[in-house]
Design an enzyme around this catalytic site. Structure first.
Site, PDB file in Angstrom:
ATOM      1  N   HIS A  83      35.449  41.909  47.417  1.00  0.00           N
ATOM      2  CA  HIS A  83      35.231  43.066  46.544  1.00  0.00           C
ATOM      3  C   HIS A  83      35.715  42.771  45.131  1.00  0.00           C
ATOM      4  O   HIS A  83      36.433  41.785  44.879  1.00  0.00           O
ATOM      5  CB  HIS A  83      35.962  44.301  47.084  1.00  0.00           C
ATOM      6  CG  HIS A  83      37.462  44.183  47.010  1.00  0.00           C
ATOM      7  ND1 HIS A  83      38.196  43.392  47.866  1.00  0.00           N
ATOM      8  CD2 HIS A  83      38.364  44.750  46.159  1.00  0.00           C
ATOM      9  CE1 HIS A  83      39.474  43.475  47.562  1.00  0.00           C
ATOM     10  NE2 HIS A  83      39.612  44.286  46.526  1.00  0.00           N
ATOM     11  N   ASP A 130      37.605  45.125  41.977  1.00  0.00           N
ATOM     12  CA  ASP A 130      38.383  46.366  42.001  1.00  0.00           C
ATOM     13  C   ASP A 130      37.692  47.517  41.265  1.00  0.00           C
ATOM     14  O   ASP A 130      37.202  47.361  40.145  1.00  0.00           O
ATOM     15  CB  ASP A 130      39.776  46.113  41.412  1.00  0.00           C
ATOM     16  CG  ASP A 130      40.588  45.185  42.319  1.00  0.00           C
ATOM     17  OD1 ASP A 130      40.417  45.259  43.549  1.00  0.00           O
ATOM     18  OD2 ASP A 130      41.382  44.377  41.788  1.00  0.00           O
ATOM     19  N   HIS A 169      37.239  39.086  45.069  1.00  0.00           N
ATOM     20  CA  HIS A 169      38.382  38.491  45.764  1.00  0.00           C
ATOM     21  C   HIS A 169      38.473  39.036  47.179  1.00  0.00           C
ATOM     22  O   HIS A 169      37.834  40.041  47.525  1.00  0.00           O
ATOM     23  CB  HIS A 169      39.680  38.717  44.985  1.00  0.00           C
ATOM     24  CG  HIS A 169      40.003  40.156  44.719  1.00  0.00           C
ATOM     25  ND1 HIS A 169      39.379  40.887  43.740  1.00  0.00           N
ATOM     26  CD2 HIS A 169      40.869  41.003  45.320  1.00  0.00           C
ATOM     27  CE1 HIS A 169      39.854  42.104  43.725  1.00  0.00           C
ATOM     28  NE2 HIS A 169      40.758  42.222  44.694  1.00  0.00           N
ATOM     29  N   ARG A 197      51.172  45.803  42.288  1.00  0.00           N
ATOM     30  CA  ARG A 197      49.908  45.669  41.539  1.00  0.00           C
ATOM     31  C   ARG A 197      49.860  46.564  40.303  1.00  0.00           C
ATOM     32  O   ARG A 197      50.193  47.748  40.363  1.00  0.00           O
ATOM     33  CB  ARG A 197      48.740  46.000  42.472  1.00  0.00           C
ATOM     34  CG  ARG A 197      47.388  45.959  41.784  1.00  0.00           C
ATOM     35  CD  ARG A 197      46.252  46.088  42.767  1.00  0.00           C
ATOM     36  NE  ARG A 197      45.252  47.000  42.226  1.00  0.00           N
ATOM     37  CZ  ARG A 197      44.054  47.202  42.716  1.00  0.00           C
ATOM     38  NH1 ARG A 197      43.672  46.559  43.808  1.00  0.00           N
ATOM     39  NH2 ARG A 197      43.217  48.045  42.164  1.00  0.00           N
TER      40      ARG A 197
END
Ligand code: SIN
Length: 289
Positions: A108, A110, A265, A280
């Protein structure tokens, strides 16, 4: 040559060591809590050239991780994943040995379901398994460049409908597997669809890349879902062929920063016995064109 490779000689403030031919480079000689303008300019250059960059042995707090992110632009606050109590723009990805599912365990990019998806993501490894829990990356410039001229003409015209429902809707796997630790099924958002081009132009490099995100696809605009799957599944399979990828082995205190405008990723779920904790920060992007 797949990526615009740059060697250590082109940088004076940092050292840049490519990790693979397709994409990815490890940067050394920098403390991310203390980056001056010249060093930032070189990191930014390496980010655009290699699409995902890695740093080792960094000591980051939520504040210093955010400060590093802000050098590249405004931060994104996730619509559905709760941030840390004192730092709503930072969230932790925690997988305990008892958790079966793993956040990001599919190819995917983000926030593809947002009108303005993420520019980049900065992930910091706080506690990583001794073995396993790597992150894989695929170069979507290379995937586009690797298509035939006929296929390029076809995909150049297509628009894709992306949805938040696959990952955050009430039928999403996260509610069946317990991964949705901070959201109950009753709090699941209503479905939202957005349309983005299947081939996007990177706003900084001007290069064309496929814009793919397998967990966020709904369909190709103007086609049925089964028709769309034939094309999208084939393109995703093409994009993740080993020749277009790299794989990063984490250590505690490593940082990965990827460009969501030209990569996908995949968080590898191969560490059933271990805990993995990541921190994150996500960079706000703009509308793909
Ligand atoms: C993500 O997809 O943001 C997480 C990737 C990872 O944990 O390796």
């Amino acid at each position: 040559m797949l990526a615009a490779m740059q060697t250590v000689d082109e940088y004076s403030r940092i050292s840049v060591e490519p990790l693979a031919g397709a994409l990815g480079a490890e940067i050394s000689g920098v403390d991310l809590t203390n980056v001056d303008q010249e060093t930032y300019a070189e990191i930014h250059k390496a980010f655009l050239a290699h699409n995902v960059i890695f740093f080792r042995d960094q000591e980051l707090t939520p504040e210093t991780q955010m400060a590093f992110g802000r050098l590249f632009g405004p931060l994104n606050r996730h619509s559905y994943v709760k941030g840390m109590d004192d730092y709503p723009d930072v969230f932790r990805i925690v997988k305990e040995p008892t958790d079966a599912h793993h956040f990001g365990n599919a190819w995917h990019t983000d926030l593809a379901y947002e009108e303005q998806p993420a520019l980049g993501t900065i992930l910091y490894g706080l506690e990583v398994p001794k073995a396993g829990g790597d992150t894989m990356f695929a170069n979507l410039y290379a995937a586009y460049d690797g298509l035939s001229e006929g296929m390029k003409r076809m995909v150049d015209e297509l628009q894709v409908v992306f949805t938040n429902a696959n990952t955050y809707g009430k039928d999403a796997q996260r509610f069946k597997t317990g991964i949705a630790k901070d959201m109950t099924v009753e709090q699941a958002p209503t479905e939202k669809e957005v349309i983005h081009p299947l081939v996007r132009t990177h706003p900084e490099t001007g290069r064309k890349a496929l814009y793919l995100s397998t967990t966020h696809f709904s369909r190709i605009d103007g086609m049925t879902k089964p028709e769309s799957r034939i094309i999208l599944d084939q393109l995703a399979k093409h994009a993740i062929q080993p020749d277009y990828t790299c794989r990063f082995k984490w250590r505690n205190n490593s940082v990965a920063m990827w460009d969501n405008r030209c990569t996908m990723h995949y968080a590898v779920n191969d560490f059933p016995e271990a805990r993995r904790i990541m921190q994150r920060v996500t960079l706000q992007g703009d509308k793909p064109f």
